[in-house]
Each structure stands twice: as C-alpha cells, then as structure tokens.
Enzyme design. Structure first.
Site, PDB file in Angstrom:
ATOM      1  N   ARG A 212       0.870  -1.211   0.130  1.00 35.27           N
ATOM      2  CA  ARG A 212      -0.178   0.133  -0.066  1.00 35.27           C
ATOM      3  C   ARG A 212       0.910   1.341   0.004  1.00 35.27           C
ATOM      4  O   ARG A 212       2.039   1.241   0.617  1.00 35.27           O
ATOM      5  CB  ARG A 212      -0.913  -0.038   1.273  1.00 35.27           C
ATOM      6  CG  ARG A 212      -1.922  -0.999   1.310  1.00 35.27           C
ATOM      7  CD  ARG A 212      -2.896  -0.612   0.273  1.00 35.27           C
ATOM      8  NE  ARG A 212      -4.401  -1.445   0.117  1.00 35.27           N
ATOM      9  CZ  ARG A 212      -4.323  -2.505  -0.667  1.00 35.27           C
ATOM     10  NH1 ARG A 212      -3.304  -2.720  -1.643  1.00 35.27           N
ATOM     11  NH2 ARG A 212      -5.455  -3.566  -0.771  1.00 35.27           N
ATOM     12  N   GLU A 241      -2.982   7.911  -4.277  1.00 41.08           N
ATOM     13  CA  GLU A 241      -3.216   7.194  -5.369  1.00 41.08           C
ATOM     14  C   GLU A 241      -4.640   7.321  -5.819  1.00 41.08           C
ATOM     15  O   GLU A 241      -5.641   7.252  -4.760  1.00 41.08           O
ATOM     16  CB  GLU A 241      -3.039   5.640  -4.722  1.00 41.08           C
ATOM     17  CG  GLU A 241      -3.090   4.397  -6.009  1.00 41.08           C
ATOM     18  CD  GLU A 241      -2.981   3.209  -5.497  1.00 41.08           C
ATOM     19  OE1 GLU A 241      -1.836   3.035  -4.765  1.00 41.08           O
ATOM     20  OE2 GLU A 241      -3.925   2.232  -5.784  1.00 41.08           O
ATOM     21  N   HIS A 260      -1.015   0.262  -9.969  1.00 41.12           N
ATOM     22  CA  HIS A 260      -1.978  -0.758  -9.069  1.00 41.12           C
ATOM     23  C   HIS A 260      -2.371  -1.891 -10.279  1.00 41.12           C
ATOM     24  O   HIS A 260      -3.748  -2.100 -10.037  1.00 41.12           O
ATOM     25  CB  HIS A 260      -2.892   0.009  -8.429  1.00 41.12           C
ATOM     26  CG  HIS A 260      -3.498  -0.906  -6.921  1.00 41.12           C
ATOM     27  ND1 HIS A 260      -3.479  -0.174  -6.089  1.00 41.12           N
ATOM     28  CD2 HIS A 260      -3.314  -2.158  -6.835  1.00 41.12           C
ATOM     29  CE1 HIS A 260      -3.883  -1.136  -5.022  1.00 41.12           C
ATOM     30  NE2 HIS A 260      -3.582  -2.321  -5.432  1.00 41.12           N
TER      31      HIS A 260
END
Lengths: 299, 299
Positions: A212, A241, A260
């Site tokens: 993360r 993000e 991602h």
C-alpha cells in the site's frame, strides 16, 4: 453426491471447470446449495433458502459484511490470498527492471550501454512474509540471492537466509541491497520507509512497493531519488493514489510506476478458479472451507 | 602441492580469492605454472617457459587462436558459459517487463491502468537450451509456466514440458505464448524468426532475443510491431548492432531494447571467479580443465 453449485451472474468457463474439477455440478440458482458470485454484492438479490455457502470473487469483503451478519446460517468465503502469486510476479518484474537498468533503457532512443548491476549475488530484504512475500521468495529462489525476511514476530520463513521480527527491522536498511515492501497497511507500518531508512540504504538500492502507498513516505522518497541517494523505486502503489498528473514522482527517471495493476482483471478467473475448486472439494467432503469471512475480524 | 598461479595484468581480489579457494597460491609470473589473464591477448607478452595453463577472461577466443596454435604445450581455457546466468536473468527481465506492461508504464506520466497479461500460466518457448536456455528454464521454474524447448537434436531438456528438435521448430510459433531466442548464430539460425514465424504467433506474444541480432529478421519484426500483430519484442542484441540512431525500432513503444548489456562488466569477475576456482582445483588434481580452447573447432 456431487454438491449443487450455481455460478452467477454468468457461468464463466474457468469457474465451471473448477466446480467440476472440485467434484461439484453446476445448477440453476433455485436448486443450488452453494453459490459462486462473480460480481459486486449489490448485484446479488435475496438468496434462496437452499444456499448454505457463498464464494465471493473479491479479497476485500467490506461490502458483504451486512449480508454476512444477517445470514449466520450461510458460510461465506472470500478470494483472499489467491492473487498473491501475480503480485509477487510484478514485484520481481519491478525489481529486475530496476536493477538491470530497464528504467534507463526503456526510454532510450540511442545505443548507450551502462555498467548496470545484476540481481544475482545480491541481498534482498522482504518486509512482510504473508502470501505475497512467500510467493516472492519462491520466485527468487533460482536467482542466487540472499533473502532477509521481516515478519511481525520473526518466526523463520522458508527460503529466507534470516528472518527478523518487526521490532528489529532497523537492522536491514544498511545490510540489504534491495527492499521489497509487502506488509499490510496498519498504523504501525505507515511510513515504514522514510527519510531515515532511505538514508541508510546503499546507493544502488531499489525499493519496491506492492503493498500500500502509505508504507512509504512519498516526500522522503522523492527527495532520495532527486539526490540520487538510492538506485530507484518500483511502485505499484503510491500515496496519494492514483498518483495525480504532474506529481514529482512522474518526472523521476528512476521511479518505475505501475498503476496498481499487480492483479490484472484478465488473470483473476484463473486464480479464483483455484479457490473454487478447493472449496467445492471441501464442501463436498464436509471439511472447513478456505478463507472464511469472519464478521468479527472484518476480513 | 598448491599450484603456482599468476594473475595478470592485475591481481583482482575476487580472482585471488578464487585461486586460493581452488587450492592454488598466487605467485609472480616468472614462478607460475598457471596464468589467469584478465585482459586482451594483445596486452600479454611472451609466456615464461614454466607456464602450462592459461585461463582467459573472455568467452570468445578468436584473438587467441594464433597463440594457442603456436603453443601446443600450453592448455588454454576460456570463460565460455560462465556468464549464462546473467544473460538468463536479463532474458527473464525483458520477458516479465514486456508481458506485465512495463514497456507502457515506464514512459507514462499519468495513472492509466491497462488489463495486461501475467506471465503465470503461459507457455514459453525457448529456442536453444545451452547454458543460457537451461539457466532461464531454472529461473522460470517457480513461475507456473510451461516451457517448450527447442534444441538441435531434440533431446529432453530438464525442466521443459517438451523438447523439439530444430527441424520441427515450425510447430512452436502457433503454440507458445512467448518466445526466447537463446541459440548460437550460425547460417542455419539466421532469420530463424522472420515474417512467417511472427505471423504465426499469438497477438500477445513477446519475443525476447539474448543471442545474436542475426537470428531475427529486423525488417519483419518492425513490420509486425507496426501492425500490432505481436505483443512486443525485448532485444538485448539487434541487427544491425549497435542499432543506429533513428532506426525504426527505437520508435516502437513495444520494443524494449537493452544495448547488449546481458553480461555487464561489474559482474564479470564474480563469474570468472567460479571458472578459475574450478579450473585451479582441476589443475591441482591433474584433471581435464573446463572450457578447453580447441583450435580445430575455433571456439
């Protein structure tokens, strides 16, 4: 007898094959004892009374919690853990691409060899040895590297030369050549890689994050990349993000950023199929299912 | 007794350690029975009469042939094969970077995820299963891929699901997902990948070349990339090489080009050290040395 399983909203061929390989048969919803639901919770109506098990497509189960709590007679299982190998594959991709200079050559329009390093012979620290970390250690095994693992309690991880507990993590930053972050995001792991850790790394170090974005202090990372104090960073997750246009990370040549995509949609059925096959087998055998959703833990 | 080995022109620490690990001792040239020469042939003067073995630094031995022929009393050994693992490492790097979309994301300045493929679950054809091909098969082992190997005679290659002889190579182009070229450059392998082979490949296929540029028909490859009929190409070798500025390959986003850096200088001593240690051990034991230079074969 072969358990009666419905696959909805559509009977994906990979999942049909998995149900059958697990010893089940695919039936209409009204006749089913088990349901494999390959869509968001919001698209699922009320469950027929015959349903005793629901296999979810996703690893995260927050949207399902209300339904899980309201249906204590039904066992819910998730896809948690099944996507670890693809995430590990991308972690290795970013690590190799960084170390072997693809960050440099990918944008080149002229033949200009540099004396880059190789991964072989180096020491790779992996912070977090859950499914992703363990899958990465397996993929690193033929590469003649030494793996240092960091886990919460420091119990030995197969394939790691050494495993350290989280409270001794400060030892690794000056010792390893490269660092892969694969730990869960908690208050304890926030900014696990900050200015101090980056300063302790060797100048050739690549830092890979497939966990993360919050685990790395982005400002400190940008500063290290600008100063050239580390080799580079391979990031499938960022903070913020999505990384906004114009963010300074976009203009760092030594930042390899993938948006991602560690677990791309096209590969998901293949992995979900493994979980489905195993859980159909267990359902038929009356064994405890894999990846039970637990309302108490919230995952 | 420990054999007397000279290391020239300079005693690199890695090589000194290797000589000693092999059971030898490092001595001045005049006292030496063996010589490890870490420089071009042109920098080596006349050899003292005591020299019975010379270990070369390079895998290619053409510049040494005259000296080898003129000194039949001396055994010459080369570095052939010792750099295979690094070349395999780069082949895997290019393959992963291509399949996982780094060719796309490396140049991006905006968060724009695509549904790329993963390597896992795919079939990888490896043309040539010498040292590089075998080292690549080892590195692919944890990736859950199926390897098709092509060798001259088609004898089983460990780790490959199937091995085909060179004269049945035409079977692979429509069957595998990705292709790694790791065969020697001969008249028989020139343009082994041409328009016909590229047309047979699936649209997602990545073609990796870590052998020699001549094995791929560059014009046909550029045409396939322009037409989007394959996934892309990862090339550490090109034809022509070096690839000149302005060549159409430079402007193909799906061409990942590294400028013949599979075996970077900084990693060479580490590998040469393995060969030196083993050959010092054999020299001490009176066994046949590894990688004998043979004037007859020319390598």
């Amino acid at each position: 007898v072969a358990p009666a399983i419905h696959i909805g909203p559509e009977a994906q061929p990979e999942i049909v094959a998995a149900v059958e390989a697990g010893g089940g048969r695919v039936v209409p919803l009204a006749e089913a004892a088990g349901l494999v639901w390959i869509a968001p919770e919001s698209q699922l109506g009320e469950l027929p009374a015959g349903i005793r098990w629901v296999q979810l497509q996703s690893a995260g189960v927050e949207p399902w919690m209300e339904r899980v709590a309201a249906n204590p007679q039904i066992t819910f299982t998730s896809a948690t853990g099944v996507y670890a190998t693809e995430v590990a594959e991308l972690a290795l991709t970013l690590l190799l691409a960084g170390v072997r200079g693809l960050w440099r050559y990918g944008a080149a329009t002229s033949w200009d060899p540099h004396d880059d390093r190789v991964l072989e012979g180096s020491t790779v620290a992996i912070v977090g040895a859950g499914g992703i970390g363990r899958a990465l250690i397996e993929r690193l095994a033929p590469h003649d590297v030494q793996v240092l693992a960091v886990t919460r309690r420091g119990l030995d991880v197969p394939g790691a030369a050494r495993t350290l507990p989280a409270d001794r993590m400060s030892d690794i930053w000056g010792v390893a050549d490269h660092f892969v972050i694969a730990a869960p995001a908690t208050s304890a792991t926030r900014h696990l890689v900050g200015a101090e850790q980056l300063a302790a790394m060797p100048a050739h170090a690549w830092v890979i994050n497939v966990a993360r974005g919050s685990l790395i202090d982005t400002d400190a990372l940008v500063a290290a990349l600008e100063a050239g104090s580390i080799g580079g960073a391979g990031l499938d997750v960022t903070n913020p993000e999505p990384l906004p246009d114009g963010h300074p990370l976009w203009s760092q040549p030594r930042a390899l950023i993938t948006p991602h995509v560690a677990n791309p949609p096209s590969a998901q059925f293949r992995h979900l199929a493994r979980r489905v096959q195993e859980n159909v087998r267990r359902f038929a055998a009356g064994e405890e299912l894999e990846a039970l959703v637990d309302t108490g833990r919230g995952y």
